[in-house]
Design a protein around this motif. Structure first.
Motif, PDB file in Angstrom:
ATOM      1  N   GLY A   1       0.803  -1.211   0.000  1.00 42.48           N
ATOM      2  CA  GLY A   1       0.000   0.000   0.000  1.00 42.48           C
ATOM      3  C   GLY A   1       0.837   1.263   0.000  1.00 42.48           C
ATOM      4  O   GLY A   1       1.816   1.383   0.741  1.00 42.48           O
ATOM      5  N   ILE A   2       0.487   2.196  -0.877  1.00 43.97           N
ATOM      6  CA  ILE A   2       1.144   3.490  -0.931  1.00 43.97           C
ATOM      7  C   ILE A   2       0.334   4.464  -0.093  1.00 43.97           C
ATOM      8  O   ILE A   2      -0.856   4.644  -0.327  1.00 43.97           O
ATOM      9  N   PRO A   3       0.945   5.088   0.912  1.00 47.14           N
ATOM     10  CA  PRO A   3       0.176   6.004   1.765  1.00 47.14           C
ATOM     11  C   PRO A   3      -0.310   7.218   0.994  1.00 47.14           C
ATOM     12  O   PRO A   3       0.328   7.656   0.027  1.00 47.14           O
ATOM     13  N   ASN A   4      -1.458   7.726   1.399  1.00 45.55           N
ATOM     14  CA  ASN A   4      -2.039   8.921   0.789  1.00 45.55           C
ATOM     15  C   ASN A   4      -2.384   9.902   1.905  1.00 45.55           C
ATOM     16  O   ASN A   4      -3.253   9.625   2.721  1.00 45.55           O
ATOM     17  N   PRO A   5      -1.685  11.048   2.020  1.00 49.13           N
ATOM     18  CA  PRO A   5      -0.714  11.568   1.068  1.00 49.13           C
ATOM     19  C   PRO A   5       0.632  10.833   1.129  1.00 49.13           C
ATOM     20  O   PRO A   5       0.959  10.225   2.142  1.00 49.13           O
ATOM     21  N   PHE A   6       1.383  10.926   0.040  1.00 48.45           N
ATOM     22  CA  PHE A   6       2.729  10.362  -0.033  1.00 48.45           C
ATOM     23  C   PHE A   6       3.699  11.450   0.424  1.00 48.45           C
ATOM     24  O   PHE A   6       3.770  12.518  -0.169  1.00 48.45           O
ATOM     25  N   ILE A   7       4.436  11.177   1.485  1.00 49.33           N
ATOM     26  CA  ILE A   7       5.293  12.180   2.092  1.00 49.33           C
ATOM     27  C   ILE A   7       6.715  12.062   1.562  1.00 49.33           C
ATOM     28  O   ILE A   7       7.335  10.996   1.652  1.00 49.33           O
ATOM     29  N   LEU A   8       7.232  13.155   1.021  1.00 47.33           N
ATOM     30  CA  LEU A   8       8.623  13.217   0.582  1.00 47.33           C
ATOM     31  C   LEU A   8       9.459  13.831   1.693  1.00 47.33           C
ATOM     32  O   LEU A   8       9.182  14.944   2.158  1.00 47.33           O
TER      33      LEU A   8
ATOM     34  N   LEU B   1     -13.614   6.807  -0.957  1.00 42.41           N
ATOM     35  CA  LEU B   1     -12.365   6.108  -1.231  1.00 42.41           C
ATOM     36  C   LEU B   1     -11.881   6.366  -2.645  1.00 42.41           C
ATOM     37  O   LEU B   1     -12.672   6.587  -3.559  1.00 42.41           O
ATOM     38  N   LYS B   2     -10.576   6.302  -2.806  1.00 34.08           N
ATOM     39  CA  LYS B   2      -9.973   6.338  -4.124  1.00 34.08           C
ATOM     40  C   LYS B   2      -8.830   5.329  -4.160  1.00 34.08           C
ATOM     41  O   LYS B   2      -8.311   4.912  -3.115  1.00 34.08           O
ATOM     42  N   THR B   3      -8.446   4.933  -5.350  1.00 32.88           N
ATOM     43  CA  THR B   3      -7.369   3.969  -5.504  1.00 32.88           C
ATOM     44  C   THR B   3      -6.093   4.478  -4.831  1.00 32.88           C
ATOM     45  O   THR B   3      -5.697   5.619  -5.020  1.00 32.88           O
ATOM     46  N   GLY B   4      -5.489   3.610  -4.039  1.00 35.58           N
ATOM     47  CA  GLY B   4      -4.288   3.986  -3.311  1.00 35.58           C
ATOM     48  C   GLY B   4      -4.529   4.282  -1.851  1.00 35.58           C
ATOM     49  O   GLY B   4      -3.584   4.299  -1.054  1.00 35.58           O
TER      50      GLY B   4
ATOM     51  N   VAL C   1      -6.443   0.073  -1.435  1.00 35.26           N
ATOM     52  CA  VAL C   1      -7.754   0.047  -2.095  1.00 35.26           C
ATOM     53  C   VAL C   1      -7.588   0.163  -3.611  1.00 35.26           C
ATOM     54  O   VAL C   1      -6.758   0.934  -4.100  1.00 35.26           O
ATOM     55  N   GLY C   2      -8.394  -0.592  -4.329  1.00 34.51           N
ATOM     56  CA  GLY C   2      -8.515  -0.435  -5.770  1.00 34.51           C
ATOM     57  C   GLY C   2      -9.979  -0.199  -6.111  1.00 34.51           C
ATOM     58  O   GLY C   2     -10.802  -1.109  -5.972  1.00 34.51           O
ATOM     59  N   VAL C   3     -10.314   1.036  -6.497  1.00 31.76           N
ATOM     60  CA  VAL C   3     -11.695   1.357  -6.874  1.00 31.76           C
ATOM     61  C   VAL C   3     -11.872   1.037  -8.356  1.00 31.76           C
ATOM     62  O   VAL C   3     -11.150   1.574  -9.202  1.00 31.76           O
ATOM     63  N   SER C   4     -12.810   0.180  -8.649  1.00 26.42           N
ATOM     64  CA  SER C   4     -12.949  -0.359 -10.002  1.00 26.42           C
ATOM     65  C   SER C   4     -14.166   0.226 -10.713  1.00 26.42           C
ATOM     66  O   SER C   4     -15.300   0.091 -10.237  1.00 26.42           O
ATOM     67  N   ASN C   5     -13.926   0.870 -11.832  1.00 24.67           N
ATOM     68  CA  ASN C   5     -15.020   1.354 -12.677  1.00 24.67           C
ATOM     69  C   ASN C   5     -15.562   0.191 -13.516  1.00 24.67           C
ATOM     70  O   ASN C   5     -14.958  -0.893 -13.562  1.00 24.67           O
ATOM     71  N   ARG C   6     -16.675   0.418 -14.184  1.00 14.45           N
ATOM     72  CA  ARG C   6     -17.241  -0.615 -15.064  1.00 14.45           C
ATOM     73  C   ARG C   6     -16.176  -1.112 -16.048  1.00 14.45           C
ATOM     74  O   ARG C   6     -15.354  -0.333 -16.552  1.00 14.45           O
TER      75      ARG C   6
END
Length: 260
Positions: free
Chosen positions: A16-23, A240-243, A67-72
């Motif tokens: 999993g990639i954290p959101n936000p991604f911290i640099l 939710l959104k992907t990531g 998370v992976g949000v899947s469209n049609r």
């Protein structure tokens, strides 16, 4: 200066990639890595004057799943690929998906139901044994069909529709489903999380409008990467959104004590 590449980000998808991604201080994204995060709607933030950020430290100790949000979308059989696009036609890759070997194809078709049409629906490859169309409840209202909630591959006693491609049409007698929410795990992931094939998870989202997803089916396969799949309706309802990340708070109708 530490350079973060797209390949490094792809390797992080498993956990999993954290959101936000911290640099952290001295860290920099390559252009392709920045595009990779932007496509997944992952915000990038820079921390100055602090120790180098370690993304693993941003993940809570509770088990987390990306998370992976899947469209049609559509999975086509080889026969239906040829019927829609021409003899000996092969699907072409637009971009890779989170599951190894899976890709979003450049090709799209239209879905025609009793009450309407949905155009430009993405095909996912590679071709598989039977054609399957995955839509949301909202999509079903738009085209006039009401498919059941099913796990992928379970298409008996499901409605059909017509697929319209550039070279022809395919009339499906069955194969349209609303995908049941589920988690993909490798055997190692399943062992680490103490779950098995067919377990039903309780997952909690994070953020200002936390909700709990119940009855999330575990699917285990050596070819899987850790991923929680929901359709667009469910993803939007939960913000939710992907990531994004969700955490396991129970399984098989039992909440974990003290979060585990």
């Amino acid at each position: 200066m530490a350079i973060i590449s797209e390949s490094k980000l792809r390797a992080m998808l498993k956990n999993g990639i954290p959101n936000p991604f911290i640099l952290g201080e001295g860290e920099k994204l390559t252009p392709s890595a920045r595009d990779f995060l932007r496509e997944r709607r992952i915000e990038v933030k820079q921390l100055y004057g602090m120790k180098k950020a370690n993304s693993a430290n941003l993940i809570a100790k509770s088990p987390l799943i990306p998370v992976g949000v899947s469209n049609r979308h559509i999975h086509l059989s080889p026969k239906d690929v040829e019927a829609l696009f021409g003899s000996s036609y092969q699907l072409t890759t637009l971009r890779e998906l989170s599951q190894p070997g899976q890709f979003a194809a450049k090709e799209q078709v239209s879905l025609l139901g009793p009450k309407g049409i949905i155009q430009n629906v993405r095909i996912l490859g590679p071709a598989r044994g039977e054609t399957q169309v995955e839509i949301s409840i909202s999509d079903g209202f738009q085209i006039g069909i009401h498919p059941p909630v099913r796990l992928s591959g379970s298409i008996e006693d499901t409605p059909g529709l017509t697929l319209i491609g550039p070279k022809g049409c395919v009339v499906l007698e069955k194969g349209v489903i609303i995908a049941k929410r589920h988690v993909h795990l490798s055997p190692d992931d399943a062992k680490d999380l103490n779950v098995e094939q067919g377990d039903r998870l309780l997952l909690e989202t994070t953020g200002d409008r936390r909700i709990i997803f119940s009855d999330v089916i575990v699917r285990v396969n050596p070819g899987y990467c850790k991923d929680f799949h929901v359709d667009l309706d469910e993803g939007n309802a939960a913000g939710l959104k992907t990531g994004d990340l969700v955490k396991i708070i129970g399984k098989n109708d039992q909440f974990y004590l003290n979060g585990r």
